[in-house]
Design a protein around this motif. Sequence first.
Motif, PDB file in Angstrom:
ATOM      1  N   GLU A 234       0.835  -1.207   0.000  1.00  0.00           N
ATOM      2  CA  GLU A 234       0.000   0.000   0.000  1.00  0.00           C
ATOM      3  C   GLU A 234       0.869   1.256   0.000  1.00  0.00           C
ATOM      4  OE1 GLU A 234      -2.991   0.002   3.003  1.00  0.00           O
ATOM      5  OE2 GLU A 234      -3.642  -2.049   2.599  1.00  0.00           O
ATOM      6  N   LEU A 235       1.911   1.261   0.805  1.00  0.00           N
ATOM      7  CA  LEU A 235       2.796   2.425   0.849  1.00  0.00           C
ATOM      8  C   LEU A 235       3.530   2.637  -0.472  1.00  0.00           C
ATOM      9  CD1 LEU A 235       3.985   4.752   2.447  1.00  0.00           C
ATOM     10  CD2 LEU A 235       5.711   3.183   3.368  1.00  0.00           C
ATOM     11  N   PRO A 236       4.117   1.586  -1.111  1.00  0.00           N
ATOM     12  CA  PRO A 236       4.732   1.793  -2.426  1.00  0.00           C
ATOM     13  C   PRO A 236       3.747   2.307  -3.474  1.00  0.00           C
ATOM     14  CG  PRO A 236       5.493  -0.261  -1.489  1.00  0.00           C
ATOM     15  CD  PRO A 236       4.397   0.235  -0.590  1.00  0.00           C
ATOM     16  N   ALA A 237       2.499   1.845  -3.400  1.00  0.00           N
ATOM     17  CA  ALA A 237       1.499   2.315  -4.361  1.00  0.00           C
ATOM     18  C   ALA A 237       1.227   3.803  -4.179  1.00  0.00           C
ATOM     19  CB  ALA A 237       0.216   1.509  -4.224  1.00  0.00           C
ATOM     20  N   ARG A 238       1.141   4.242  -2.921  1.00  0.00           N
ATOM     21  CA  ARG A 238       0.941   5.674  -2.668  1.00  0.00           C
ATOM     22  C   ARG A 238       2.173   6.466  -3.080  1.00  0.00           C
ATOM     23  NH1 ARG A 238      -3.651   6.574   0.103  1.00  0.00           N
ATOM     24  NH2 ARG A 238      -4.539   4.829   1.285  1.00  0.00           N
ATOM     25  N   ALA A 239       3.354   5.915  -2.813  1.00  0.00           N
ATOM     26  CA  ALA A 239       4.577   6.600  -3.202  1.00  0.00           C
ATOM     27  C   ALA A 239       4.701   6.698  -4.715  1.00  0.00           C
ATOM     28  CB  ALA A 239       5.792   5.877  -2.625  1.00  0.00           C
ATOM     29  N   ALA A 240       4.120   5.736  -5.429  1.00  0.00           N
ATOM     30  CA  ALA A 240       4.157   5.768  -6.890  1.00  0.00           C
ATOM     31  C   ALA A 240       3.216   6.799  -7.477  1.00  0.00           C
ATOM     32  CB  ALA A 240       3.821   4.387  -7.451  1.00  0.00           C
ATOM     33  N   GLY A 241       2.288   7.304  -6.644  1.00  0.00           N
ATOM     34  CA  GLY A 241       1.401   8.363  -7.113  1.00  0.00           C
ATOM     35  C   GLY A 241      -0.068   8.034  -7.075  1.00  0.00           C
ATOM     36  N   ALA A 242      -0.451   6.925  -6.455  1.00  0.00           N
ATOM     37  CA  ALA A 242      -1.866   6.572  -6.386  1.00  0.00           C
ATOM     38  C   ALA A 242      -2.612   7.553  -5.487  1.00  0.00           C
ATOM     39  CB  ALA A 242      -2.041   5.146  -5.875  1.00  0.00           C
ATOM     40  N   THR A 243      -3.715   8.075  -5.980  1.00  0.00           N
ATOM     41  CA  THR A 243      -4.566   8.951  -5.169  1.00  0.00           C
ATOM     42  C   THR A 243      -5.293   8.143  -4.100  1.00  0.00           C
ATOM     43  OG1 THR A 243      -4.921  10.278  -7.161  1.00  0.00           O
ATOM     44  CG2 THR A 243      -6.339  10.721  -5.270  1.00  0.00           C
ATOM     45  N   THR A 244      -5.754   6.969  -4.491  1.00  0.00           N
ATOM     46  CA  THR A 244      -6.461   6.070  -3.587  1.00  0.00           C
ATOM     47  C   THR A 244      -5.882   4.676  -3.747  1.00  0.00           C
ATOM     48  OG1 THR A 244      -8.497   7.360  -3.840  1.00  0.00           O
ATOM     49  CG2 THR A 244      -8.709   5.154  -2.892  1.00  0.00           C
ATOM     50  N   VAL A 245      -5.607   4.009  -2.632  1.00  0.00           N
ATOM     51  CA  VAL A 245      -5.116   2.637  -2.645  1.00  0.00           C
ATOM     52  C   VAL A 245      -6.154   1.756  -1.962  1.00  0.00           C
ATOM     53  CG1 VAL A 245      -3.308   1.051  -1.926  1.00  0.00           C
ATOM     54  CG2 VAL A 245      -2.720   3.378  -2.618  1.00  0.00           C
ATOM     55  N   ILE A 246      -6.574   0.716  -2.656  1.00  0.00           N
ATOM     56  CA  ILE A 246      -7.608  -0.181  -2.143  1.00  0.00           C
ATOM     57  C   ILE A 246      -7.030  -1.576  -2.022  1.00  0.00           C
ATOM     58  CG2 ILE A 246      -9.875  -1.196  -2.597  1.00  0.00           C
ATOM     59  CD1 ILE A 246     -10.539   1.340  -4.171  1.00  0.00           C
ATOM     60  N   ASN A 247      -7.228  -2.167  -0.850  1.00  0.00           N
ATOM     61  CA  ASN A 247      -6.791  -3.529  -0.595  1.00  0.00           C
ATOM     62  C   ASN A 247      -8.033  -4.389  -0.403  1.00  0.00           C
ATOM     63  OD1 ASN A 247      -5.802  -5.957   0.432  1.00  0.00           O
ATOM     64  ND2 ASN A 247      -4.095  -4.972   1.467  1.00  0.00           N
ATOM     65  N   PRO A 248      -8.495  -5.086  -1.443  1.00  0.00           N
ATOM     66  CA  PRO A 248      -9.719  -5.880  -1.312  1.00  0.00           C
ATOM     67  C   PRO A 248      -9.601  -7.008  -0.309  1.00  0.00           C
ATOM     68  CG  PRO A 248      -8.601  -6.367  -3.389  1.00  0.00           C
ATOM     69  CD  PRO A 248      -7.895  -5.195  -2.782  1.00  0.00           C
ATOM     70  N   VAL A 249      -8.365  -7.519  -0.117  1.00  0.00           N
ATOM     71  CA  VAL A 249      -8.180  -8.596   0.856  1.00  0.00           C
ATOM     72  C   VAL A 249      -8.428  -8.082   2.265  1.00  0.00           C
ATOM     73  CG1 VAL A 249      -6.536 -10.252   1.783  1.00  0.00           C
ATOM     74  CG2 VAL A 249      -6.551  -9.764  -0.666  1.00  0.00           C
ATOM     75  N   SER A 250      -7.871  -6.916   2.593  1.00  0.00           N
ATOM     76  CA  SER A 250      -8.082  -6.333   3.918  1.00  0.00           C
ATOM     77  C   SER A 250      -9.545  -5.981   4.132  1.00  0.00           C
ATOM     78  CB  SER A 250      -7.209  -5.091   4.082  1.00  0.00           C
ATOM     79  OG  SER A 250      -5.842  -5.426   4.021  1.00  0.00           O
ATOM     80  N   PHE A 251     -10.181  -5.412   3.085  1.00  0.00           N
ATOM     81  CA  PHE A 251     -11.583  -5.039   3.209  1.00  0.00           C
ATOM     82  C   PHE A 251     -12.452  -6.270   3.434  1.00  0.00           C
ATOM     83  CE2 PHE A 251     -15.736  -3.874   1.339  1.00  0.00           C
ATOM     84  CZ  PHE A 251     -16.039  -2.802   2.165  1.00  0.00           C
ATOM     85  N   ALA A 252     -12.150  -7.347   2.708  1.00  0.00           N
ATOM     86  CA  ALA A 252     -12.909  -8.579   2.904  1.00  0.00           C
ATOM     87  C   ALA A 252     -12.704  -9.122   4.312  1.00  0.00           C
ATOM     88  CB  ALA A 252     -12.492  -9.618   1.866  1.00  0.00           C
ATOM     89  N   GLY A 253     -11.479  -8.992   4.826  1.00  0.00           N
ATOM     90  CA  GLY A 253     -11.219  -9.434   6.192  1.00  0.00           C
ATOM     91  C   GLY A 253     -12.028  -8.635   7.205  1.00  0.00           C
ATOM     92  N   LEU A 254     -12.155  -7.333   6.995  1.00  0.00           N
ATOM     93  CA  LEU A 254     -12.959  -6.511   7.892  1.00  0.00           C
ATOM     94  C   LEU A 254     -14.421  -6.942   7.870  1.00  0.00           C
ATOM     95  CD1 LEU A 254     -11.456  -2.965   7.163  1.00  0.00           C
ATOM     96  CD2 LEU A 254     -11.054  -4.406   9.168  1.00  0.00           C
ATOM     97  N   LEU A 255     -14.944  -7.202   6.678  1.00  0.00           N
ATOM     98  CA  LEU A 255     -16.338  -7.638   6.584  1.00  0.00           C
ATOM     99  C   LEU A 255     -16.537  -8.986   7.257  1.00  0.00           C
ATOM    100  CD1 LEU A 255     -17.286  -6.666   2.906  1.00  0.00           C
ATOM    101  CD2 LEU A 255     -17.829  -5.447   5.024  1.00  0.00           C
ATOM    102  N   LEU A 256     -15.586  -9.897   7.072  1.00  0.00           N
ATOM    103  CA  LEU A 256     -15.700 -11.213   7.705  1.00  0.00           C
ATOM    104  C   LEU A 256     -15.651 -11.100   9.222  1.00  0.00           C
ATOM    105  CD1 LEU A 256     -13.422 -13.326   5.340  1.00  0.00           C
ATOM    106  CD2 LEU A 256     -15.905 -13.495   5.568  1.00  0.00           C
TER     107      LEU A 256
END
Length: 340
Positions: A234-256
């Motif tokens: 997630e941090l490398p993606a933001r450092a590369a210039g991503a405005t928004t970084v989404i981790n579907p695995v983490s989000f799915a874990g939160l829902l579970l």
Amino acid sequence: MALPSHATLKRKSTLPVWVSITWRVLAVVFMFVLAIGVHWFDRSGLRDNYDGHVSFADVVYFTMISITTVGYGDIVPVSQQARLFDALVVTPIRIFAVLLFIGTAYNFVLKRTWDKLRMAVIQKNLRGHIIVAGYGTTGSEAVDELIARGTDPGHIVVIDCAADALESARSCGCIILQGDATRDATLEDVKIRDASAMIVSAGRDDTSVLITLTARHLAPDLKISTVVNAEDNELPARAAGATTVINPVSFAGLLLANSCKSQHIADYMMDLASIDGPVALTERPVMPDEVGQPLSALATGVGLRLYRNGQAFGFFAPEARALQAGDLIVEVIRTRDRSA
């Protein structure tokens, strides 16, 4: 989408263009030589109406004229064998040669020229479009959701290396480009500087980060949403210039995790995320008649958070008591004419 009645295994040809053309030329030459040889050995079945003598040059001439045209009548087959050979062999060779030359011209000249013209027309009209790099499970779901939310499929450009994935995107009405989204030339072909947003879902975190870096290099102000599967990326993606970084695995874990202690939170989160639910999360600027009012007094929905000067404030924060011009509001709105 209807499935085809039969499936065909396909793969990209490994032959260079010049090899493919050479093979086609050799095939035509072989058929011509075969026809010339048969006519020469059976030259007694031919009659030359000019001088009565059939030479080798006459055989070559007669064969070429017979294959490429219907003939001029100066040399004609007179024996039964010669006529059968012309009818059953030379005529199919003529049809095959014509189709082969037409197909070659179409594949290597006409089709490429036509594709370039079509691409130029499409590029000329690309403004404010959304680029989707990667049309796997996540990318296709994002495209479906964009279309469901009212985005014109003709304003969505899908980049992928897989032809079958692109065919699926084209069936949805999207503009497609088969290529490598990590390359500058590919992103420039889809007019990335004129795009309104970009979704990066390459399937591999390293590829997604590289695509993000390339896109940010070409379009410094572009909104880029990048999907990563590992939390460490997630941090490398933001450092590369991503405005928004989404981790579907983490989000799915939160829902579970929430579903283990509560019965309805996960369902409500899915309703918020999808346009198909009775409620949806939206982000919009403050309207002039809302300036000075508290976030809780919104008439369009339920205010959850506001963004002011790049900082986020919840509905409970003192800043939410009076909205200001330039604020961005995140609210829950109804998407259907029924209770949420």
